[in-house]
Design a protein around this motif. Structure first.
Motif, short mmCIF file in Angstrom:
data_model
loop_
_atom_site.label_atom_id
_atom_site.label_comp_id
_atom_site.label_asym_id
_atom_site.label_seq_id
_atom_site.Cartn_x
_atom_site.Cartn_y
_atom_site.Cartn_z
N PHE A 1 0.83 -1.20 0.00
CA PHE A 1 0.00 0.00 0.00
C PHE A 1 0.87 1.26 0.00
N ASN A 2 1.89 1.29 0.87
CA ASN A 2 2.77 2.47 0.95
C ASN A 2 3.50 2.72 -0.36
N ARG A 3 3.96 1.62 -0.98
CA ARG A 3 4.69 1.76 -2.24
C ARG A 3 3.77 2.31 -3.32
N ALA A 4 2.54 1.77 -3.37
CA ALA A 4 1.58 2.20 -4.38
C ALA A 4 1.19 3.68 -4.17
N LEU A 5 1.01 4.07 -2.90
CA LEU A 5 0.68 5.47 -2.60
C LEU A 5 1.78 6.39 -3.14
N ALA A 6 3.02 6.04 -2.84
CA ALA A 6 4.15 6.86 -3.28
C ALA A 6 4.20 6.92 -4.81
N GLU A 7 3.98 5.78 -5.45
CA GLU A 7 4.01 5.76 -6.92
C GLU A 7 2.88 6.56 -7.52
N ALA A 8 1.77 6.65 -6.80
CA ALA A 8 0.63 7.43 -7.29
C ALA A 8 0.78 8.92 -6.95
N GLY A 9 1.88 9.27 -6.29
CA GLY A 9 2.14 10.67 -5.97
C GLY A 9 1.33 11.18 -4.79
N ALA B 1 -16.67 8.51 -3.17
CA ALA B 1 -15.93 7.26 -2.90
C ALA B 1 -15.34 6.71 -4.19
N TRP B 2 -14.29 5.95 -4.01
CA TRP B 2 -13.65 5.26 -5.11
C TRP B 2 -13.37 3.85 -4.60
N ILE B 3 -13.78 2.86 -5.35
CA ILE B 3 -13.58 1.47 -4.90
C ILE B 3 -12.46 0.82 -5.70
N THR B 4 -11.56 0.19 -5.00
CA THR B 4 -10.50 -0.56 -5.68
C THR B 4 -10.25 -1.87 -4.92
N VAL B 5 -9.25 -2.60 -5.34
CA VAL B 5 -8.96 -3.89 -4.70
C VAL B 5 -8.20 -3.67 -3.38
N HIS B 6 -8.12 -4.72 -2.60
CA HIS B 6 -7.32 -4.68 -1.38
C HIS B 6 -5.88 -5.07 -1.72
N LEU C 1 -3.39 -8.41 -4.19
CA LEU C 1 -2.22 -8.38 -5.08
C LEU C 1 -1.16 -9.37 -4.60
N LEU C 2 -1.02 -9.46 -3.28
CA LEU C 2 -0.01 -10.37 -2.71
C LEU C 2 -0.38 -11.84 -2.95
N ARG C 3 -1.67 -12.10 -3.04
CA ARG C 3 -2.12 -13.49 -3.18
C ARG C 3 -2.09 -14.01 -4.62
N LEU C 4 -1.97 -13.10 -5.61
CA LEU C 4 -1.98 -13.56 -7.00
C LEU C 4 -0.77 -14.45 -7.27
N PRO C 5 -0.98 -15.67 -7.74
CA PRO C 5 0.15 -16.58 -7.89
C PRO C 5 1.05 -16.25 -9.09
N ASP C 6 0.47 -15.64 -10.09
CA ASP C 6 1.21 -15.41 -11.32
C ASP C 6 1.87 -14.03 -11.32
N SER D 1 0.54 -6.54 -13.44
CA SER D 1 -0.46 -5.73 -14.14
C SER D 1 -1.57 -5.29 -13.19
N GLU D 2 -1.92 -6.15 -12.22
CA GLU D 2 -2.94 -5.75 -11.23
C GLU D 2 -2.42 -4.65 -10.31
N TYR D 3 -1.13 -4.73 -10.00
CA TYR D 3 -0.52 -3.69 -9.17
C TYR D 3 -0.56 -2.34 -9.92
N ALA D 4 -0.24 -2.38 -11.21
CA ALA D 4 -0.25 -1.15 -12.01
C ALA D 4 -1.67 -0.56 -12.05
N LYS D 5 -2.67 -1.44 -12.15
CA LYS D 5 -4.07 -0.96 -12.15
C LYS D 5 -4.43 -0.33 -10.81
N PHE D 6 -3.91 -0.94 -9.75
CA PHE D 6 -4.16 -0.43 -8.39
C PHE D 6 -3.57 0.99 -8.26
N VAL D 7 -2.33 1.15 -8.73
CA VAL D 7 -1.68 2.47 -8.66
C VAL D 7 -2.49 3.48 -9.47
N GLU D 8 -2.98 3.05 -10.64
CA GLU D 8 -3.80 3.96 -11.47
C GLU D 8 -5.09 4.36 -10.74
#
Ligand code: URA
Length: 207
Positions: free
Chosen positions: A73-81, A170-175, A179-184, A190-197
């Motif tokens: 979460f912290n990394r994604a926040l920073a990447e999203a500015g 409100a804005w709804i996104t994934v938890h 992202l941590l549970r995705l095996p692939d 790509s899901e992480y990038a969508k989360f940051v977006e």
């Protein structure tokens, strides 16, 4: 009333609220959890992030999002500015729910009754902060904020109006745990990038 004129009072009210939450017995989860993990961040924050419930590490530390999901979460926040002083971070449910397995405590999903019992706190947090934008991280947060089950796939990616006083947008996104549970690995990236977006788009709403 403008937020700036009640800033000092809001801070004191928030501190009193947090203190009160420390001895919450509104549902049974307090019996086994170490402590209440209340929201954190400035009461002047324009963005509020709502997670599910504290995990094992948050339960021990007494702070939200300090474990593995918090790192993502912290990394994604920073990447999203997005900076921490713009954000208030809390959870739909404020006690850790788990099942003991040997020495380990395995996360258990809060049920509708537990989410409803804990809504009282999040409603108070919303009324004190009156954030411009509230981001629901996952289905539990969305259920808490909207008072009904929400489908992330359908509601993600657009501004929604929260019910009730002090709600706002409100804005709804994934938890982040999703992202941590995705095996692939490719899917994870790509899901992480969508989360940051999603975070970036939600942030643009406060401008
Ligand atoms: N997951 C959450 O939803 N909240 C936390 O505080 C930690 C992990």
């Amino acid at each position: 009333q403008a937020r700036s004129s009640i800033g000092g009072n809001a801070q004191a009210a928030w501190e009193a609220l947090r203190e009160e939450a420390m001895s919450c017995t509104r549902c049974h989860l307090y019996r086994h959890a170490t402590q209440t993990v209340f929201g954190e961040g400035p009461v002047s924050a324009s963005m509020m992030f709502v997670g599910e419930q504290p995990g094992d590490q948050e339960d021990l530390a007494g702070h939200p999002f300090v474990g593995p999901a918090g790192q993502v979460f912290n990394r994604a926040l920073a990447e999203a500015g997005i900076t921490r002083d713009e954000t208030y971070v809390t959870n739909a449910v404020k006690h850790f729910k788990f099942e003991p397995r040997g020495k380990r405590r395995i996360h258990a999903k809060p049920d509708a009754g537990e989410i409803t019992a804990c809504r009282w706190w999040i409603e108070q947090e919303q009324m004190l902060l009156r954030p411009k934008v509230t981001v629901a991280l996952g289905a539990t947060a969305a259920r808490s904020l909207f008072g009904k089950a929400m489908t992330i796939g359908r509601e993600r990616g657009r501004a929604l109006t929260l019910p009730g006083e002090g709600g706002g947008t409100a804005w709804i996104t994934v938890h982040p745990s999703y992202l941590l549970r995705l095996p692939d690995e490719a899917a994870r990236e790509s899901e992480y990038a969508k989360f940051v977006e999603d975070l970036r788009a939600a942030h643009a709403l406060i401008a």
